[in-house]
Write a protein that holds these residues in place. Structure first.
Motif, mmCIF file in Angstrom:
data_model
loop_
_atom_site.group_PDB
_atom_site.id
_atom_site.type_symbol
_atom_site.label_atom_id
_atom_site.label_comp_id
_atom_site.label_asym_id
_atom_site.label_seq_id
_atom_site.Cartn_x
_atom_site.Cartn_y
_atom_site.Cartn_z
ATOM 1 N N MET A 8 0.779 -1.233 0.000
ATOM 2 C CA MET A 8 0.000 0.000 0.000
ATOM 3 C C MET A 8 0.815 1.290 0.000
ATOM 4 N N LYS A 9 2.122 1.210 0.061
ATOM 5 C CA LYS A 9 2.928 2.424 0.201
ATOM 6 C C LYS A 9 2.812 3.381 -0.979
ATOM 7 N N ASP A 10 2.608 2.872 -2.189
ATOM 8 C CA ASP A 10 2.509 3.747 -3.358
ATOM 9 C C ASP A 10 1.232 4.576 -3.363
ATOM 10 N N TYR A 11 0.341 4.303 -2.435
ATOM 11 C CA TYR A 11 -0.920 5.032 -2.347
ATOM 12 C C TYR A 11 -0.933 5.990 -1.164
ATOM 13 N N GLY A 12 0.236 6.236 -0.585
ATOM 14 C CA GLY A 12 0.329 7.172 0.513
ATOM 15 C C GLY A 12 0.113 6.549 1.880
ATOM 16 N N PHE A 13 -0.122 5.239 1.930
ATOM 17 C CA PHE A 13 -0.311 4.532 3.201
ATOM 18 C C PHE A 13 1.051 4.185 3.765
ATOM 19 N N THR A 14 1.221 4.357 5.044
ATOM 20 C CA THR A 14 2.488 3.989 5.660
ATOM 21 C C THR A 14 2.253 3.367 7.026
ATOM 22 N N ILE A 15 3.196 2.578 7.442
ATOM 23 C CA ILE A 15 3.178 1.958 8.767
ATOM 24 C C ILE A 15 4.281 2.609 9.586
ATOM 25 N N LEU A 16 3.958 2.891 10.828
ATOM 26 C CA LEU A 16 4.924 3.450 11.766
ATOM 27 C C LEU A 16 5.044 2.490 12.934
ATOM 28 N N GLY A 17 6.262 2.129 13.300
ATOM 29 C CA GLY A 17 6.500 1.207 14.405
ATOM 30 C C GLY A 17 7.035 1.946 15.617
ATOM 31 N N PHE A 18 6.468 1.639 16.782
ATOM 32 C CA PHE A 18 6.881 2.268 18.032
ATOM 33 C C PHE A 18 7.279 1.185 19.030
ATOM 34 N N PRO A 19 8.562 0.825 19.119
ATOM 35 C CA PRO A 19 8.985 -0.207 20.077
ATOM 36 C C PRO A 19 8.735 0.236 21.524
ATOM 37 N N SER A 20 8.424 -0.713 22.373
ATOM 38 C CA SER A 20 8.213 -0.453 23.794
ATOM 39 C C SER A 20 8.730 -1.647 24.590
ATOM 40 N N ASN A 21 9.223 -1.358 25.766
ATOM 41 C CA ASN A 21 9.732 -2.407 26.646
ATOM 42 C C ASN A 21 8.766 -2.685 27.797
ATOM 43 N N GLN A 22 7.517 -2.240 27.657
ATOM 44 C CA GLN A 22 6.564 -2.366 28.754
ATOM 45 C C GLN A 22 5.829 -3.703 28.781
ATOM 46 N N PHE A 23 6.061 -4.561 27.803
ATOM 47 C CA PHE A 23 5.339 -5.824 27.698
ATOM 48 C C PHE A 23 6.325 -6.980 27.826
ATOM 49 N N GLY A 24 6.417 -7.529 29.008
ATOM 50 C CA GLY A 24 7.305 -8.659 29.247
ATOM 51 C C GLY A 24 8.779 -8.320 29.097
ATOM 52 N N LYS A 25 9.101 -7.033 29.117
ATOM 53 C CA LYS A 25 10.498 -6.583 28.951
ATOM 54 C C LYS A 25 11.114 -7.188 27.686
ATOM 55 N N GLN A 26 10.333 -7.212 26.585
ATOM 56 C CA GLN A 26 10.767 -7.837 25.339
ATOM 57 C C GLN A 26 11.646 -6.938 24.464
ATOM 58 N N GLU A 27 11.824 -5.686 24.836
ATOM 59 C CA GLU A 27 12.644 -4.770 24.026
ATOM 60 C C GLU A 27 13.657 -4.074 24.936
ATOM 61 N N PRO A 28 14.568 -4.852 25.559
ATOM 62 C CA PRO A 28 15.441 -4.293 26.587
ATOM 63 C C PRO A 28 16.634 -3.489 26.060
ATOM 64 N N GLY A 29 16.968 -3.621 24.799
ATOM 65 C CA GLY A 29 18.171 -2.974 24.285
ATOM 66 C C GLY A 29 18.028 -1.472 24.130
ATOM 67 N N ASP A 30 19.164 -0.839 23.892
ATOM 68 C CA ASP A 30 19.169 0.584 23.578
ATOM 69 C C ASP A 30 18.615 0.788 22.175
ATOM 70 N N ASN A 31 18.228 2.024 21.859
ATOM 71 C CA ASN A 31 17.639 2.319 20.553
ATOM 72 C C ASN A 31 18.512 1.858 19.391
ATOM 73 N N HIS A 32 19.824 2.030 19.512
ATOM 74 C CA HIS A 32 20.707 1.641 18.414
ATOM 75 C C HIS A 32 20.811 0.119 18.244
ATOM 76 N N GLU A 33 20.292 -0.652 19.196
ATOM 77 C CA GLU A 33 20.334 -2.112 19.118
ATOM 78 C C GLU A 33 19.043 -2.726 18.561
ATOM 79 N N ILE A 34 17.993 -1.949 18.430
ATOM 80 C CA ILE A 34 16.679 -2.489 18.059
ATOM 81 C C ILE A 34 16.705 -3.151 16.686
ATOM 82 N N LEU A 35 17.251 -2.483 15.674
ATOM 83 C CA LEU A 35 17.268 -3.061 14.328
ATOM 84 C C LEU A 35 18.076 -4.352 14.273
ATOM 85 N N ALA A 36 19.217 -4.384 14.941
ATOM 86 C CA ALA A 36 20.032 -5.604 14.950
ATOM 87 C C ALA A 36 19.298 -6.740 15.653
#
Length: 149
Positions: A8-36
């Motif tokens: 859908m991106k060619d039609y102006g639709f986009t997805i935005l992701g917002f990582p959070s560590n509030q659910f089971g501590k599943q995102e404990p890394g620093d921001n620079h570690e999230i993609l890796a």
């Protein structure tokens, strides 16, 4: 979500992701570690999001990001229970309209107004169908309508 964004991106639709560590501590890394972490651990197998991923932040509680205060106040809650929150949910106070778990989704219209909210375990195929229904209602910019034909 990658497939939905690609479709859908060619039609102006986009997805935005917002990582959070509030659910089971599943995102404990620093921001620079999230993609890796996404690429090599969870989900792994070389996964790279093809949509914008913001810095990690809180989506619930006293320190929640303002965008989530806005979204949650604009759409009804997806349920009235948190299940068993002990050692799973890391914010206070718990409120009925809080994000229940990772991957809860919101649809925001082109005018910036929230339209819809989905429970975290709703399959992306159902989200896609709901988005297409929204498009068909005519509440979309003209250039997106060619996508529906």
């Amino acid at each position: 979500m990658n497939a939905l964004h690609e479709e859908m991106k060619d039609y102006g639709f986009t997805i935005l992701g917002f990582p959070s560590n509030q659910f089971g501590k599943q995102e404990p890394g620093d921001n620079h570690e999230i993609l890796a972490t996404l690429k090599h651990v969870r989900p792994g197998n070389g996964f790279v999001p093809n949509f914008l991923l913001f810095q990690r932040g809180d989506v619930n509680g006293d320190t929640e990001q303002g965008v989530y205060t806005f979204l949650k106040n604009s759409c009804p809650p997806v349920g009235d229970s948190f299940g068993n929150p002990t050692n799973r949910l890391f914010w206070e106070p718990l409120k009925i309209n809080d994000i229940k778990w990772n991957f809860e989704k919101f649809l925001v219209g082109p005018d910036g107004k929230p339209v819809m909210r989905w429970f975290p375990r709703v399959p992306v195929s159902e989200v896609r169908e709901d988005i297409l229904k929204y498009f068909r209602l005519g509440s979309i910019p003209f250039q997106w309508r060619k996508f529906l034909n």
